[in-house]
Enzyme design. Structure first.
Site, short mmCIF file in Angstrom:
data_model
loop_
_atom_site.label_atom_id
_atom_site.label_comp_id
_atom_site.label_asym_id
_atom_site.label_seq_id
_atom_site.Cartn_x
_atom_site.Cartn_y
_atom_site.Cartn_z
N ASP A 71 -14.46 -11.15 3.83
CA ASP A 71 -14.43 -10.06 2.56
C ASP A 71 -13.55 -9.96 1.68
O ASP A 71 -13.03 -10.95 1.12
CB ASP A 71 -14.92 -8.49 3.39
CG ASP A 71 -15.69 -7.71 2.24
OD1 ASP A 71 -16.77 -7.66 2.16
OD2 ASP A 71 -14.88 -6.81 1.70
N TRP A 72 -13.05 -8.54 1.00
CA TRP A 72 -11.90 -8.57 0.23
C TRP A 72 -10.64 -8.89 0.87
O TRP A 72 -9.77 -9.53 0.08
CB TRP A 72 -11.65 -6.80 -0.46
CG TRP A 72 -12.52 -6.92 -1.60
CD1 TRP A 72 -13.64 -6.26 -1.67
CD2 TRP A 72 -11.92 -6.99 -2.84
NE1 TRP A 72 -13.99 -6.02 -3.17
CE2 TRP A 72 -12.93 -6.51 -3.55
CE3 TRP A 72 -10.73 -7.44 -3.32
CZ2 TRP A 72 -12.63 -6.57 -5.09
CZ3 TRP A 72 -10.43 -7.56 -4.58
CH2 TRP A 72 -11.42 -7.22 -5.62
N TRP A 84 -25.83 -4.31 -2.77
CA TRP A 84 -24.77 -3.50 -2.23
C TRP A 84 -23.85 -3.05 -3.49
O TRP A 84 -23.58 -1.65 -3.25
CB TRP A 84 -24.02 -4.69 -1.45
CG TRP A 84 -22.57 -4.11 -1.13
CD1 TRP A 84 -21.27 -4.58 -1.68
CD2 TRP A 84 -21.98 -2.78 -0.44
NE1 TRP A 84 -20.38 -3.88 -1.27
CE2 TRP A 84 -20.42 -2.66 -0.62
CE3 TRP A 84 -22.73 -1.77 0.15
CZ2 TRP A 84 -19.85 -1.56 0.06
CZ3 TRP A 84 -22.05 -0.66 0.72
CH2 TRP A 84 -20.57 -0.74 0.45
N ASP A 109 -25.06 -13.19 7.46
CA ASP A 109 -24.40 -12.47 6.15
C ASP A 109 -25.07 -12.89 5.11
O ASP A 109 -24.96 -13.96 4.52
CB ASP A 109 -23.11 -12.68 6.25
CG ASP A 109 -22.44 -11.95 5.35
OD1 ASP A 109 -22.99 -10.78 4.89
OD2 ASP A 109 -21.25 -12.28 4.80
N HIS A 117 -22.07 -9.51 8.64
CA HIS A 117 -20.81 -9.77 7.58
C HIS A 117 -19.65 -9.47 8.45
O HIS A 117 -18.84 -9.95 8.06
CB HIS A 117 -21.25 -8.82 6.52
CG HIS A 117 -20.18 -8.66 5.39
ND1 HIS A 117 -20.09 -9.77 4.54
CD2 HIS A 117 -19.30 -7.54 5.22
CE1 HIS A 117 -18.99 -9.44 3.68
NE2 HIS A 117 -18.64 -8.30 4.15
#
Length: 304
Positions: free
Chosen positions: A123-124, A164, A250, A280
């Site tokens: 993710d980030w 999202w 995901d 995810h």
């Protein structure tokens, strides 16, 4: 900048999170300082595994991976990004920018003087970690990318991300624990949901969590677009081992591994894998499998 600090009592008695807190003071980019928390397990002179979390999680996400990786002979560092976990949380959404997040984690690398790093990013954690891989490449030995990306705004981010992003801005209460649970394949316990909510006693602590989705470059003129393009220029020439371990369930990052395999020379010949039955937040769903993947990758590339 006015940072908020989650009371320590919020983190008492969290399930499966026995780690002692560690803190650094870092420049807030406005003349002040912020306190950044990180988990630091294993021998201090051992090779480093850096576990980078994303939105809206914290180092608790890696609670089932930290001890096995440390027991295998590594120094395992899992920072809480500013705005998350036990790290300080600037109170205004305007306090958070992509560049500041990169600089804040860079401060951790510099203060701890980390080298020979195996980066695991999701993710980030990838949007930040891959920038640092490009900009501080002498500190890194190899990378595992899982359910992440490094967008430049030159391509559509996908409908799942757009949905999202809209949800994150429109829901009246940002229910962190339930959001995370909804992006996992396996059932998430009430105790785990509580642990993900722990850093955020009320909505005032969630400025970073609210702002993160809006910092992803989705247009070519985004403030972070040029820096990410520059990072891709470096990554597209990087021979250091690079493994993809995306999950099979995901929708946000589906097929994103193909971009890395096409663009980064270090992906050639690596044992890329798909993490089966992973959502995810594949660290929640398949932590044991990820530990296996990381350790095998390090062993396979130890002479590189």
């Amino acid at each position: 900048m006015t940072p908020l600090r989650t009371p320590d009592a919020c983190f008492d008695n969290l399930q499966n999170y026995p780690f002692s807190p560690n803190y650094l003071q870092i420049d807030d980019n406005e003349g002040g300082e912020l306190r950044m928390h990180f988990v630091d397990e294993g021998q201090k002179d051992a090779p480093v595994i850096l576990l980078m979390h994303g939105e809206p999680t914290w180092s608790y996400l890696y609670r089932h991976m930290i001890s096995p990786l440390a027991a295998a002979g590594f120094r395992v560092i899992a920072p809480d990004l500013i705005g998350f976990g036990r790290s300080d949380k600037p109170s205004e959404r305007s306090d958070y920018t992509y560049q500041r997040h990169v600089d804040w984690v860079r401060a951790l690398l510099l203060q701890l003087d980390l080298h020979n790093i195996t980066l695991f990013c999701q993710d980030w954690g990838g949007l930040i970690g891959l920038r640092l891989l490009a900009e501080e490449q002498h500190r890194f030995s190899r990378t595992v990318a899982a359910n992440t990306m490094l967008p430049t705004g030159d391509h559509h981010p996908g409908e799942a991300f757009v949905q999202w992003q809209q949800l994150s801005q429109n829901i009246p209460v940002f229910t962190v624990g339930k959001i995370i649970a909804g992006a996992c394949v396996k059932p998430v316990t009430a105790e785990t949901i509580h642990a993900y909510d722990a850093p955020f006693p009320d909505e005032s602590f969630k400025a970073g969590a609210r702002q993160f989705p809006m910092l992803v470059p989705v247009t070519a003129d985004d403030p972070a677009a040029n820096a990410n393009r520059a990072a891709w220029e470096i990554l597209s020439r990087m021979e250091k081992p690079f493994l993809t371990a995306f999950s099979d369930k995901d929708p946000i990052t589906a097929a994103g591994e193909a971009v890395f395999r096409k663009m980064i020379p270090g992906t050639k010949g690596q044992a890329h894998t798909t993490i089966i039955e992973g959502g995810h937040f594949l660290q929640e769903d398949q932590s044991e499998r990820l530990v296996e993947v990381i350790l095998k990758f390090i062993a396979d590339t130890a002479t590189n």
